[in-house]
Design a protein around this motif. Structure first.
Motif, PDB file in Angstrom:
ATOM      1  N   MET A   1       0.852  -1.171   0.000  1.00 46.14           N
ATOM      2  CA  MET A   1       0.000   0.000   0.000  1.00 46.14           C
ATOM      3  C   MET A   1       0.895   1.231   0.000  1.00 46.14           C
ATOM      4  O   MET A   1       1.905   1.280   0.694  1.00 46.14           O
ATOM      5  N   THR A   2       0.509   2.239  -0.751  1.00 47.96           N
ATOM      6  CA  THR A   2       1.256   3.484  -0.853  1.00 47.96           C
ATOM      7  C   THR A   2       0.293   4.663  -0.775  1.00 47.96           C
ATOM      8  O   THR A   2      -0.929   4.494  -0.895  1.00 47.96           O
ATOM      9  N   LEU A   3       0.841   5.842  -0.611  1.00 54.15           N
ATOM     10  CA  LEU A   3       0.016   7.041  -0.646  1.00 54.15           C
ATOM     11  C   LEU A   3      -0.727   7.120  -1.977  1.00 54.15           C
ATOM     12  O   LEU A   3      -1.916   7.439  -2.022  1.00 54.15           O
ATOM     13  N   GLU A   4      -0.026   6.802  -3.050  1.00 60.23           N
ATOM     14  CA  GLU A   4      -0.636   6.858  -4.384  1.00 60.23           C
ATOM     15  C   GLU A   4      -1.774   5.853  -4.523  1.00 60.23           C
ATOM     16  O   GLU A   4      -2.789   6.146  -5.155  1.00 60.23           O
ATOM     17  N   SER A   5      -1.622   4.666  -3.928  1.00 63.01           N
ATOM     18  CA  SER A   5      -2.695   3.671  -4.045  1.00 63.01           C
ATOM     19  C   SER A   5      -3.920   4.083  -3.227  1.00 63.01           C
ATOM     20  O   SER A   5      -5.055   3.804  -3.623  1.00 63.01           O
ATOM     21  N   VAL A   6      -3.708   4.761  -2.109  1.00 64.70           N
ATOM     22  CA  VAL A   6      -4.837   5.285  -1.334  1.00 64.70           C
ATOM     23  C   VAL A   6      -5.565   6.321  -2.177  1.00 64.70           C
ATOM     24  O   VAL A   6      -6.800   6.311  -2.278  1.00 64.70           O
ATOM     25  N   GLN A   7      -4.814   7.207  -2.824  1.00 65.79           N
ATOM     26  CA  GLN A   7      -5.423   8.227  -3.676  1.00 65.79           C
ATOM     27  C   GLN A   7      -6.203   7.580  -4.811  1.00 65.79           C
ATOM     28  O   GLN A   7      -7.347   7.975  -5.083  1.00 65.79           O
ATOM     29  N   THR A   8      -5.626   6.589  -5.461  1.00 59.83           N
ATOM     30  CA  THR A   8      -6.289   5.909  -6.574  1.00 59.83           C
ATOM     31  C   THR A   8      -7.593   5.262  -6.110  1.00 59.83           C
ATOM     32  O   THR A   8      -8.622   5.346  -6.784  1.00 59.83           O
ATOM     33  N   ARG A   9      -7.556   4.631  -4.951  1.00 61.50           N
ATOM     34  CA  ARG A   9      -8.762   3.985  -4.399  1.00 61.50           C
ATOM     35  C   ARG A   9      -9.834   5.027  -4.083  1.00 61.50           C
ATOM     36  O   ARG A   9     -11.012   4.829  -4.389  1.00 61.50           O
ATOM     37  N   LEU A  10      -9.449   6.142  -3.479  1.00 63.29           N
ATOM     38  CA  LEU A  10     -10.418   7.203  -3.190  1.00 63.29           C
ATOM     39  C   LEU A  10     -11.021   7.778  -4.470  1.00 63.29           C
ATOM     40  O   LEU A  10     -12.220   8.062  -4.522  1.00 63.29           O
ATOM     41  N   GLU A  11     -10.186   7.967  -5.475  1.00 61.37           N
ATOM     42  CA  GLU A  11     -10.694   8.473  -6.753  1.00 61.37           C
ATOM     43  C   GLU A  11     -11.723   7.512  -7.342  1.00 61.37           C
ATOM     44  O   GLU A  11     -12.756   7.946  -7.866  1.00 61.37           O
ATOM     45  N   ALA A  12     -11.460   6.219  -7.232  1.00 59.29           N
ATOM     46  CA  ALA A  12     -12.404   5.224  -7.748  1.00 59.29           C
ATOM     47  C   ALA A  12     -13.712   5.247  -6.961  1.00 59.29           C
ATOM     48  O   ALA A  12     -14.802   5.196  -7.540  1.00 59.29           O
ATOM     49  N   ILE A  13     -13.601   5.345  -5.642  1.00 64.19           N
ATOM     50  CA  ILE A  13     -14.797   5.382  -4.791  1.00 64.19           C
ATOM     51  C   ILE A  13     -15.640   6.615  -5.101  1.00 64.19           C
ATOM     52  O   ILE A  13     -16.857   6.539  -5.220  1.00 64.19           O
ATOM     53  N   ARG A  14     -14.984   7.768  -5.247  1.00 64.50           N
ATOM     54  CA  ARG A  14     -15.699   9.027  -5.463  1.00 64.50           C
ATOM     55  C   ARG A  14     -16.048   9.293  -6.922  1.00 64.50           C
ATOM     56  O   ARG A  14     -16.859  10.149  -7.223  1.00 64.50           O
ATOM     57  N   GLY A  15     -15.396   8.556  -7.828  1.00 65.93           N
ATOM     58  CA  GLY A  15     -15.674   8.748  -9.251  1.00 65.93           C
ATOM     59  C   GLY A  15     -15.200  10.086  -9.771  1.00 65.93           C
ATOM     60  O   GLY A  15     -15.794  10.654 -10.680  1.00 65.93           O
ATOM     61  N   ARG A  16     -14.095  10.580  -9.209  1.00 66.81           N
ATOM     62  CA  ARG A  16     -13.570  11.887  -9.611  1.00 66.81           C
ATOM     63  C   ARG A  16     -12.107  11.969  -9.209  1.00 66.81           C
ATOM     64  O   ARG A  16     -11.686  11.339  -8.250  1.00 66.81           O
ATOM     65  N   PRO A  17     -11.333  12.745  -9.925  1.00 67.12           N
ATOM     66  CA  PRO A  17      -9.909  12.850  -9.588  1.00 67.12           C
ATOM     67  C   PRO A  17      -9.668  13.669  -8.329  1.00 67.12           C
ATOM     68  O   PRO A  17     -10.480  14.511  -7.942  1.00 67.12           O
ATOM     69  N   ILE A  18      -8.545  13.365  -7.715  1.00 65.06           N
ATOM     70  CA  ILE A  18      -8.058  14.148  -6.577  1.00 65.06           C
ATOM     71  C   ILE A  18      -6.744  14.765  -7.014  1.00 65.06           C
ATOM     72  O   ILE A  18      -5.826  14.054  -7.434  1.00 65.06           O
ATOM     73  N   VAL A  19      -6.664  16.066  -6.953  1.00 67.92           N
ATOM     74  CA  VAL A  19      -5.460  16.791  -7.330  1.00 67.92           C
ATOM     75  C   VAL A  19      -4.751  17.213  -6.049  1.00 67.92           C
ATOM     76  O   VAL A  19      -5.345  17.884  -5.204  1.00 67.92           O
ATOM     77  N   VAL A  20      -3.495  16.793  -5.899  1.00 67.48           N
ATOM     78  CA  VAL A  20      -2.703  17.129  -4.713  1.00 67.48           C
ATOM     79  C   VAL A  20      -1.633  18.133  -5.123  1.00 67.48           C
ATOM     80  O   VAL A  20      -0.883  17.894  -6.061  1.00 67.48           O
ATOM     81  N   ARG A  21      -1.581  19.249  -4.410  1.00 67.87           N
ATOM     82  CA  ARG A  21      -0.614  20.296  -4.724  1.00 67.87           C
ATOM     83  C   ARG A  21      -0.035  20.898  -3.455  1.00 67.87           C
ATOM     84  O   ARG A  21      -0.722  21.032  -2.447  1.00 67.87           O
ATOM     85  N   GLU A  22       1.229  21.289  -3.551  1.00 66.05           N
ATOM     86  CA  GLU A  22       1.837  22.041  -2.462  1.00 66.05           C
ATOM     87  C   GLU A  22       1.313  23.463  -2.505  1.00 66.05           C
ATOM     88  O   GLU A  22       1.065  24.020  -3.580  1.00 66.05           O
ATOM     89  N   MET A  23       1.171  24.059  -1.358  1.00 62.53           N
ATOM     90  CA  MET A  23       0.658  25.408  -1.199  1.00 62.53           C
ATOM     91  C   MET A  23       1.773  26.242  -0.566  1.00 62.53           C
ATOM     92  O   MET A  23       1.827  26.391   0.661  1.00 62.53           O
ATOM     93  N   PRO A  24       2.707  26.765  -1.366  1.00 60.98           N
ATOM     94  CA  PRO A  24       3.882  27.444  -0.805  1.00 60.98           C
ATOM     95  C   PRO A  24       3.565  28.584   0.148  1.00 60.98           C
ATOM     96  O   PRO A  24       4.282  28.800   1.117  1.00 60.98           O
ATOM     97  N   ARG A  25       2.491  29.307  -0.075  1.00 59.93           N
ATOM     98  CA  ARG A  25       2.165  30.462   0.772  1.00 59.93           C
ATOM     99  C   ARG A  25       1.515  30.060   2.093  1.00 59.93           C
ATOM    100  O   ARG A  25       1.256  30.910   2.936  1.00 59.93           O
ATOM    101  N   ALA A  26       1.260  28.781   2.277  1.00 63.56           N
ATOM    102  CA  ALA A  26       0.563  28.329   3.487  1.00 63.56           C
ATOM    103  C   ALA A  26       1.369  28.577   4.749  1.00 63.56           C
ATOM    104  O   ALA A  26       0.797  28.827   5.810  1.00 63.56           O
TER     105      ALA A  26
END
Length: 138
Positions: free
Chosen positions: A1-26
């Motif tokens: 199991m990897t972070l990427e596989s968790v993301q892929t599974r969530l995308e499949a469950i939700r039927g939509r992509p998940i975009v992960v981005r760094e937020m430098p100004r945070a």
């Protein structure tokens, strides 16, 4: 199991992509992570992390919010426009308050689930059938 596989599974469950981005100004705002649902995808933002494990934990925390479906009808806190100059506020379906502390039940539940996911990532081998991921995600 990897972070990427968790993301892929969530995308499949939700039927939509998940975009992960760094937020430098945070860093200047104290926000460590944020999940925003827009019409056609989920956006997960994370502050610059001190390490790969720290980055993973922030992202898993936001994934946990998605899993727990802790979305409000109206954002509880406005998303700081300085962080997202190119995001049209009209496309935001929902978002959780930007998080920088863990002082309520929802945040504690998300962090506990993120810890469980992180433990599964640390203790399992990569898989192809989703069996370990299914155990954690249901």
């Amino acid at each position: 199991m990897t972070l990427e596989s968790v993301q892929t599974r969530l995308e499949a469950i939700r039927g939509r992509p998940i975009v992960v981005r760094e937020m430098p100004r945070a860093a200047a705002t104290g926000i460590c992570g944020l999940w925003i649902a827009v019409e056609d995808r989920d956006l997960v933002f994370h502050a610059p992390a001190r390490s790969a494990l720290h980055r993973q934990q922030i992202i898993l925390h936001e994934f946990a919010h998605i899993i727990l479906r802790e979305r409000g009808d109206v954002p509880t806190d406005p998303v700081p426009s300085a962080l997202f100059e190119d995001l049209d506020p009209g496309t935001v379906v929902s978002n959780l308050a930007a998080r920088s502390t863990y002082d309520n039940v929802e945040e504690l539940a998300a962090e506990m689930l993120a810890d469980r996911l992180a433990r599964a990532i640390r203790t399992t081998r990569p898989f192809s059938d989703g069996s370990v991921c299914s155990e954690v995600l249901g």
